[in-house]
Enzyme design. Sequence first.
Site, PDB file in Angstrom:
ATOM      1  N   GLU A  53      41.057  40.681  41.755  1.00  0.00           N
ATOM      2  CA  GLU A  53      42.152  41.099  40.870  1.00  0.00           C
ATOM      3  C   GLU A  53      42.095  42.607  40.554  1.00  0.00           C
ATOM      4  O   GLU A  53      42.645  43.048  39.549  1.00  0.00           O
ATOM      5  CB  GLU A  53      42.083  40.296  39.554  1.00  0.00           C
TER       6      GLU A  53
ATOM      7  N   GLY B  57      45.020  30.843  34.680  1.00  0.00           N
ATOM      8  CA  GLY B  57      45.672  31.414  35.867  1.00  0.00           C
ATOM      9  C   GLY B  57      47.146  31.082  35.860  1.00  0.00           C
ATOM     10  O   GLY B  57      47.537  29.945  35.575  1.00  0.00           O
TER      11      GLY B  57
HETATM   12  C1  SIN Z   1      46.733  34.983  38.017  1.00  0.00           C
HETATM   13  O1  SIN Z   1      47.022  34.273  38.975  1.00  0.00           O
HETATM   14  O2  SIN Z   1      46.398  34.478  36.919  1.00  0.00           O
HETATM   15  C2  SIN Z   1      46.742  36.474  38.115  1.00  0.00           C
HETATM   16  C3  SIN Z   1      47.709  37.034  39.076  1.00  0.00           C
HETATM   17  C4  SIN Z   1      47.457  36.701  40.506  1.00  0.00           C
HETATM   18  O3  SIN Z   1      46.303  36.804  40.963  1.00  0.00           O
HETATM   19  O4  SIN Z   1      48.393  36.338  41.224  1.00  0.00           O
END
Ligand code: SIN
Length: 191
Positions: free
Chosen positions: A99, A25
């Site tokens: 997402e 993430g």
């Molecule tokens: C992530 O955080 O890895 C993906 C983008 C987001 O959800 O802000």
Amino acid sequence: MPANTIEHNRTRQNFEGVSSIWLFGYGSLIYKVDFPFLEQRPATIHGWERRFWQGSHDHRGTPEAPGRVVTLIESPGAACKGMAYRVSPTVFEHLDVREKNGYLRFATTMTFEDGGECEGLVYIATQDNEAFLGHAPDAEIARQIAGAAGPSGPNSEYLLRLADSLRALGDACPHTFAIETHLRSDAERDT
Ligand code: SIN
């Protein structure tokens, strides 16, 4: 690529016989951990840069006034720090919905702080998705973020929480911090 990626993501990886998998993430997944995990470790992926180039019509904005959230852009030599979680594949049933506005799951290699490497997945919103906004000057991105809010809250909260998390992780992300500086100085000027 349609804006809603839920169905597409379901067909991307085969989790049969897989009991856990690492997820990297780099945006809200660092600070909004609304999913169970088995293990959590700071990690880095190489060759990618974080950019506020993805539109958010469902979480931090609306279809009329989209917000901006981060995605990853390929950049040889770059490194992006984030948080890695070892999760059960069932977690993707929730995360694919969270997402869904343009992000697809890609395989990636992540490096942990002790130098160890591991294969895992990362959500990336590529340039061909309908919600992709692309480059804009930092000041303009900050103004757009200041004026956007959606069901998950103000877009400014997304930016400020991410900036705080990156400081805690020790990730010098000049792009995020420049937009944060614009947002804070615009807010001061307007008070
Ligand atoms: C992530 O955080 O890895 C993906 C983008 C987001 O959800 O802000």
